[in-house]
Design an enzyme around this catalytic site. Structure first.
Site, short mmCIF file in Angstrom:
data_model
loop_
_atom_site.label_atom_id
_atom_site.label_comp_id
_atom_site.label_asym_id
_atom_site.label_seq_id
_atom_site.Cartn_x
_atom_site.Cartn_y
_atom_site.Cartn_z
N GLU A 1 0.85 -1.20 0.00
CA GLU A 1 0.00 0.00 0.00
C GLU A 1 0.88 1.25 0.00
O GLU A 1 2.06 1.17 0.34
CB GLU A 1 -0.91 -0.02 1.24
CG GLU A 1 -0.13 0.15 2.52
CD GLU A 1 -0.80 -0.46 3.75
OE1 GLU A 1 -1.14 -1.65 3.73
OE2 GLU A 1 -0.94 0.27 4.74
N LYS B 1 2.71 4.64 1.12
CA LYS B 1 3.22 5.14 2.40
C LYS B 1 2.93 6.63 2.45
O LYS B 1 3.54 7.43 1.74
CB LYS B 1 4.73 4.88 2.47
CG LYS B 1 5.34 5.24 3.80
CD LYS B 1 6.81 4.79 3.81
CE LYS B 1 7.47 5.17 5.12
NZ LYS B 1 7.48 6.60 5.37
N ASP C 1 2.68 10.47 3.54
CA ASP C 1 3.70 11.36 4.06
C ASP C 1 3.05 12.49 4.84
O ASP C 1 2.81 13.57 4.31
CB ASP C 1 4.53 11.89 2.89
CG ASP C 1 5.82 12.51 3.37
OD1 ASP C 1 6.17 12.31 4.54
OD2 ASP C 1 6.47 13.18 2.56
N TYR D 1 -4.21 2.79 8.60
CA TYR D 1 -3.60 1.68 7.86
C TYR D 1 -3.21 0.49 8.74
O TYR D 1 -2.58 -0.44 8.28
CB TYR D 1 -2.39 2.15 7.08
CG TYR D 1 -1.38 2.92 7.90
CD1 TYR D 1 -0.53 2.26 8.76
CD2 TYR D 1 -1.30 4.31 7.81
CE1 TYR D 1 0.39 2.94 9.53
CE2 TYR D 1 -0.38 5.01 8.57
CZ TYR D 1 0.45 4.32 9.43
OH TYR D 1 1.36 5.01 10.20
N LYS E 1 11.18 3.15 -0.13
CA LYS E 1 11.21 4.61 -0.29
C LYS E 1 11.41 4.99 -1.75
O LYS E 1 12.26 4.42 -2.43
CB LYS E 1 12.37 5.20 0.54
CG LYS E 1 12.26 4.89 2.02
CD LYS E 1 11.29 5.79 2.72
CE LYS E 1 12.03 7.01 3.27
NZ LYS E 1 11.13 7.83 4.10
N CYS F 1 10.64 49.75 -6.14
CA CYS F 1 9.96 48.75 -6.98
C CYS F 1 10.75 48.52 -8.26
O CYS F 1 11.10 49.48 -8.94
CB CYS F 1 8.54 49.24 -7.31
SG CYS F 1 7.69 48.15 -8.49
N CYS G 1 8.12 49.95 -11.26
CA CYS G 1 7.72 51.36 -11.38
C CYS G 1 8.61 52.30 -10.57
O CYS G 1 8.44 53.51 -10.60
CB CYS G 1 6.27 51.54 -10.96
SG CYS G 1 6.02 51.39 -9.18
N CYS H 1 5.16 47.52 -3.04
CA CYS H 1 5.02 48.70 -3.88
C CYS H 1 3.58 49.17 -3.69
O CYS H 1 2.65 48.39 -3.92
CB CYS H 1 5.27 48.32 -5.34
SG CYS H 1 4.70 49.56 -6.50
N CYS I 1 0.98 50.68 -10.54
CA CYS I 1 2.22 49.99 -10.93
C CYS I 1 1.88 48.97 -12.02
O CYS I 1 1.01 48.10 -11.83
CB CYS I 1 2.79 49.28 -9.70
SG CYS I 1 4.19 48.21 -10.07
ZN LIG Z 1 5.68 49.13 -8.60
#
Ligand SMILES: [Zn+2]
Length: 497
Positions: A34, A36, A38, A147, A243, A337, A340, A355, A360
């Site tokens: 089955e 595994k 995570d 499980y 794994k 920025c 701009c 910004c 912008c």
């Molecule tokens: Zn900007």
């Protein structure tokens, strides 16, 4: 809770099988295989059909009591009819996960707030289990897969049910009682060769699953045989984890670029030497904000460890400081920025520099991209590339412009035939029928996600009615605090329709 021994290839699995056959003196062994999962490991206790306790794995002996949080997981039944099988008390092992979709939504919200997102769904799930706010746990949509039935007591006068003679049987029993167990993914095979084949096939499929898995678990199917094989001092001899290949690699940090988001937040993006990880070439990695750069102590020229878990965005785990030559350069976060050139600002308690120039060009383009996106007004045939193209050519200046496009001019562009123009026209027309909450969400008001957009849409009949609401009135609505209300008022004040 016990940890399984790990294997990384065919040879390891064959070795595991050989030892099991030698010990049991059997010619061939039946295995159950089955995925595994995570996530974060949990142990659950049901007594007289009711969930009475949930604990994390902790150090393997004593875990944290997370009963209240575990009760917030919708896919975990609060009661199940174990008594139908003659069982009084049952201890179950499982894994709490955040699926890829919920993980993305959760991270998007963090990014929107200018916070660094979590690296992977595993950390998100395990971390959520430990927080002290059960309602927040519920909002994060955890799922639980079970499980293993690790222990049970029978009701007086009852015998061990047939289902509890094999591992596959116990998974089916759990499924029938309303748990999520991997009955659809599990397979039972005679002999190790088919087990290996299935493990390798499944590795190819891992990205197509809605949740993360990092390998497969191979267990001797028959419980009596499991008991006979017993344990080493560390691991059971009747189970083995297979794994999948690690999704890490090293690369070189070449440069850092700065992107301007829809709400003006500046995101540093690491440009790295292309590296192939888990089937994809990675050359660009978001660093999220200045703090991440500082916390990881990254420098241009560093050799970096890169990880990519499934279709989760890749991230830099750390620089390999021991490989520095002395030529690495400090990363200087900009004060203006990059698009701009307005001065950047940072609000107290936020990680992102912004910004604040609402005109912008980068923000305008990003807002339009958001406006047409799938969860917003879903205008098919537009897409990010076309928005950017029209914007750069001056054919599209702002969101209202979407409804006043010059299709004659677009028709002269390369790649735009009569058919694709018809499609685009249709999609734009259809977007006018989308419900109000989608329109509100589509405007890209800061802190207004899909949920808040729905709350607002219930309050008014027309978008412009929102302008009549004061900040105080907005704050009386569900889930809208001063920060969100302020952002809505600020945005609508600038909205000229
Ligand atoms: Zn900007």
């Amino acid at each position: 809770m016990l940890s399984l021994d790990n294997s990384y290839n065919e040879v390891d699995l064959k070795d595991f099988d050989r030892k099991a056959r030698q010990l049991s003196k059997l010619e061939s062994i039946t295995y159950c295989v089955e995925p595994k999962f995570d996530g974060g490991s949990i142990s659950l206790i049901y007594e007289n059909d009711f969930l009475t306790r949930g604990a994390t794995r902790g150090n393997g002996v004593a875990g944290d009591d997370v009963t209240t949080n575990v009760r917030q997981i919708r896919s975990l039944p609060l009661s199940a009819r174990f008594s139908d099988y003659g069982l009084q008390q049952v201890e179950i092992r499982g894994e709490v996960l955040m699926n890829k979709n919920s993980f993305k939504k959760y991270n998007d919200a963090l990014i929107e707030k200018g916070l660094a997102p979590l690296a992977n769904p595993r950390n998100a799930a395990a971390g959520t289990l430990r927080i002290k706010d059960p309602q927040e746990v519920r909002r994060r949509n955890l799922e639980a897969f079970v499980y293993h039935i690790s222990d049970y007591t029978l009701l007086p006068g009852k015998e061990i049910p047939e289902a509890l003679k094999t591992h596959a049987g116990s998974l089916k029993l759990l499924w029938e009682l309303g748990f999520k167990s991997p009955v659809n993914e599990m397979r039972v095979f005679d002999g190790i060769d088919l087990v290996i084949k299935y493990c390798l096939e499944f590795e190819e499929e891992r990205d197509n699953l809605p949740y993360e898995i990092d390998g497969m678990v191979v267990k001797v199917n028959d419980f009596d045989l499991q008991d006979q094989l017993g344990m080493t001092s560390h691991h059971p001899r009747w189970a083995m984890a297979f794994k999948f290949k690690a999704r890490q690699g090293t690369s070189k940090l070449l440069n850092v670029e700065y992107q301007v988001g829809r709400t003006g937040s500046i995101t540093p993006v690491a440009k790295i030497e292309p590296v192939f990880i888990g089937g994809v070439t990675v050359s660009s990695i978001s660093l999220f904000n200045e703090d991440v750069i500082r916390e990881k102590d990254l420098m241009v020229g560093d050799t970096v460890l890169v990880e990519r878990a499934g279709d989760v965005i890749p991230y830099i785990v750390k620089p390999l400081a021991e490989l520095r030559s002395g030529d690495e350069k400090k990363i200087k976060f900009p004060h203006h920025c990059p698009v701009c050139e307005s001065k950047l600002f940072k609000e107290e308690g936020e990680a992102a520099w912004r910004c604040v120039n609402i005109e912008c060009p980068a923000q305008v383009a990003e807002r339009m991209i958001h406006y047409v996106s799938k969860d917003a007004l879903d205008i098919k045939g537009f897409g990010e590339a076309n928005i950017k193209k029209f914007f750069e050519l001056g054919l599209l200046k702002d969101i209202p412009g979407i409804y006043k496009l010059d299709f004659d001019a677009i028709g002269k562009l390369e790649g735009f035939g009569a058919k694709s123009i018809e499609k685009l026209k249709d999609a734009i027309e259809q977007s006018k029928n989308q419900p109000l909450h989608r329109l509100i969400f589509a405007l890209g008001i800061r802190f207004v996600g899909e949920t808040t957009a729905k709350v607002l849409a219930q309050k008014v009949n027309h978008l412009l009615d929102l302008k009549q609401l004061t900040q105080e009135e907005l704050q009386t609505l569900e889930d809208i605090g001063p920060k969100v209300a302020g952002s809505i008022v600020h945005f609508l004040a600038m909205l000229i329709i």
